[in-house]
Design a protein around this motif. Sequence first.
Motif, short mmCIF file in Angstrom:
data_model
loop_
_atom_site.label_atom_id
_atom_site.label_comp_id
_atom_site.label_asym_id
_atom_site.label_seq_id
_atom_site.Cartn_x
_atom_site.Cartn_y
_atom_site.Cartn_z
N HIS A 110 0.84 -1.20 0.00
CA HIS A 110 0.00 0.00 0.00
C HIS A 110 0.88 1.26 0.00
CE1 HIS A 110 -3.87 -1.99 1.70
NE2 HIS A 110 -4.02 -1.72 0.42
N ARG A 111 0.48 2.23 -0.81
CA ARG A 111 1.24 3.48 -0.90
C ARG A 111 1.34 4.20 0.45
NH1 ARG A 111 2.79 6.26 -5.17
NH2 ARG A 111 2.52 5.20 -7.14
N ASP A 112 0.30 4.06 1.26
CA ASP A 112 0.30 4.80 2.54
C ASP A 112 0.78 3.92 3.71
OD1 ASP A 112 -1.83 3.08 2.82
OD2 ASP A 112 -3.33 4.64 3.17
N ALA A 113 1.43 2.80 3.40
CA ALA A 113 1.83 1.88 4.48
C ALA A 113 3.01 2.41 5.29
CB ALA A 113 2.18 0.51 3.89
N VAL A 114 3.80 3.28 4.65
CA VAL A 114 4.99 3.80 5.34
C VAL A 114 5.11 5.29 5.04
CG1 VAL A 114 6.58 3.18 3.47
CG2 VAL A 114 7.46 3.37 5.76
N ALA A 115 5.52 6.06 6.06
CA ALA A 115 5.73 7.50 5.87
C ALA A 115 7.23 7.75 5.64
CB ALA A 115 5.25 8.26 7.10
N PRO A 116 7.58 8.78 4.86
CA PRO A 116 8.99 9.06 4.60
C PRO A 116 9.78 9.16 5.90
CG PRO A 116 7.60 10.43 3.21
CD PRO A 116 6.68 9.71 4.15
N GLY A 117 10.93 8.50 5.94
CA GLY A 117 11.80 8.56 7.11
C GLY A 117 11.51 7.51 8.17
N GLU A 118 10.39 6.80 8.04
CA GLU A 118 10.12 5.77 9.05
C GLU A 118 11.17 4.65 8.98
OE1 GLU A 118 5.61 5.55 10.56
OE2 GLU A 118 5.90 4.72 8.57
N LYS A 119 11.51 4.14 10.16
CA LYS A 119 12.52 3.08 10.25
C LYS A 119 11.82 1.73 10.15
CE LYS A 119 15.92 5.85 12.60
NZ LYS A 119 16.58 6.09 11.33
N VAL A 120 12.25 0.95 9.18
CA VAL A 120 11.56 -0.30 8.85
C VAL A 120 12.54 -1.47 8.88
CG1 VAL A 120 10.27 -1.52 7.03
CG2 VAL A 120 9.87 0.91 7.42
N MET A 121 12.09 -2.59 9.45
CA MET A 121 12.84 -3.85 9.38
C MET A 121 12.09 -4.78 8.42
SD MET A 121 13.36 -6.79 12.26
CE MET A 121 14.56 -6.00 13.28
N LEU A 122 12.82 -5.32 7.46
CA LEU A 122 12.24 -6.27 6.51
C LEU A 122 12.40 -7.68 7.08
CD1 LEU A 122 11.14 -6.45 3.58
CD2 LEU A 122 13.51 -6.63 2.83
N LEU A 140 9.79 -0.26 -0.52
CA LEU A 140 9.88 0.50 0.73
C LEU A 140 10.63 1.81 0.51
CD1 LEU A 140 10.62 -2.53 3.06
CD2 LEU A 140 8.64 -0.99 3.28
N ARG A 141 11.73 1.73 -0.23
CA ARG A 141 12.53 2.95 -0.46
C ARG A 141 11.79 3.93 -1.38
NH1 ARG A 141 18.69 0.49 -0.58
NH2 ARG A 141 18.97 0.59 1.68
N GLN A 142 11.01 3.39 -2.31
CA GLN A 142 10.22 4.27 -3.18
C GLN A 142 9.28 5.15 -2.36
OE1 GLN A 142 8.34 2.02 -6.34
NE2 GLN A 142 7.00 3.71 -6.88
N MET A 143 8.80 4.64 -1.25
CA MET A 143 7.91 5.39 -0.38
C MET A 143 8.67 6.12 0.74
SD MET A 143 4.86 5.21 -1.49
CE MET A 143 5.52 5.34 -3.12
N GLY A 144 10.01 6.10 0.67
CA GLY A 144 10.81 6.91 1.61
C GLY A 144 11.20 6.21 2.89
N ALA A 145 11.01 4.90 2.98
CA ALA A 145 11.37 4.19 4.23
C ALA A 145 12.89 4.15 4.40
CB ALA A 145 10.84 2.76 4.17
N ASP A 146 13.30 4.13 5.67
CA ASP A 146 14.70 3.94 6.04
C ASP A 146 14.81 2.48 6.52
OD1 ASP A 146 17.21 3.93 7.14
OD2 ASP A 146 16.75 5.35 8.75
N ILE A 147 15.41 1.61 5.69
CA ILE A 147 15.46 0.18 6.03
C ILE A 147 16.66 -0.05 6.96
CG2 ILE A 147 15.56 -2.18 5.15
CD1 ILE A 147 14.38 -1.13 2.53
N VAL A 148 16.36 -0.37 8.22
CA VAL A 148 17.45 -0.50 9.20
C VAL A 148 18.05 -1.90 9.18
CG1 VAL A 148 16.61 1.33 10.72
CG2 VAL A 148 15.84 -0.99 11.11
N ALA A 149 17.28 -2.89 8.76
CA ALA A 149 17.80 -4.26 8.72
C ALA A 149 16.85 -5.14 7.93
CB ALA A 149 17.93 -4.83 10.13
N ALA A 150 17.39 -6.26 7.45
CA ALA A 150 16.56 -7.31 6.85
C ALA A 150 16.91 -8.60 7.58
CB ALA A 150 16.85 -7.43 5.36
N CYS A 151 15.89 -9.28 8.12
CA CYS A 151 16.12 -10.45 8.97
C CYS A 151 15.45 -11.69 8.38
CB CYS A 151 15.54 -10.20 10.36
SG CYS A 151 16.38 -8.88 11.21
#
Length: 179
Positions: A110-122, A140-151
């Motif tokens: 969803h386009r509104d699932a993440v706000a720009p700058g939010e810290k997200v773990m995949l 996630l990056r297209q919507m501005g997420a900051d991906i802190v880790a992928a687990c």
Amino acid sequence: MNISLEETLLDAIRTIPDYPKPGIKFRDITTLLGNARAFRRAVDELVHPYAGTKIDKIAGIEARGFILGGAIAHQLSAGFIPIRKKGKLPHETVRVAYSLEYGIDEMEMHRDAVAPGEKVMLVDDLIATGGTAEGATKLLRQMGADIVAACFVIDLPELGGRSKLETLDVPVRTLISYD
Ligand code: PRP
Ligand code: ADE
């Protein structure tokens, strides 16, 4: 006797030969999920380096990433973002095509699932070629997420997914690997 994490997880995961295609050794985590001790241990080990780190949301990849990601979101008091195969989400989405060890597909968020700058773990159960996780990273990056880790519980290092994600500056955590 203390049983190591690796032994606990390897004992709990089942391998199915030639599924879904000839030549694939399918690492089936349903047996791990059905084993209360192993399931809890996997979730605890995935989250413990991030206790105290600010993580706004867990992005779980359909389908097995939903199960692990939901448990991890609860542990870290984070929200949850479902990344789904195409055509399953009801609101406005972003979509990406990707390839994986045994096929190609498209996934959406969803386009509104993440706000720009939010810290997200995949989160997903397994990384093989990394095509799936790379696709999720793009969304996630297209919507501005900051991906802190992928687990992931499982790494298949010969297929190169971990290196692919690290090239994209995504820190990767995995618990066990199969040659
Ligand atoms: C599996 C696994 C990962 C992906 C990894 O999912 O759960 O999502 O493959 O492969 P890759 O690193 O080569 O991209 P699958 O597509 O089988 O979907 P499912 O969880 O819905 O069964
Ligand atoms: N996804 C991609 N390769 C896989 C494998 N070998 N087992 C389970 N899931 C997978």
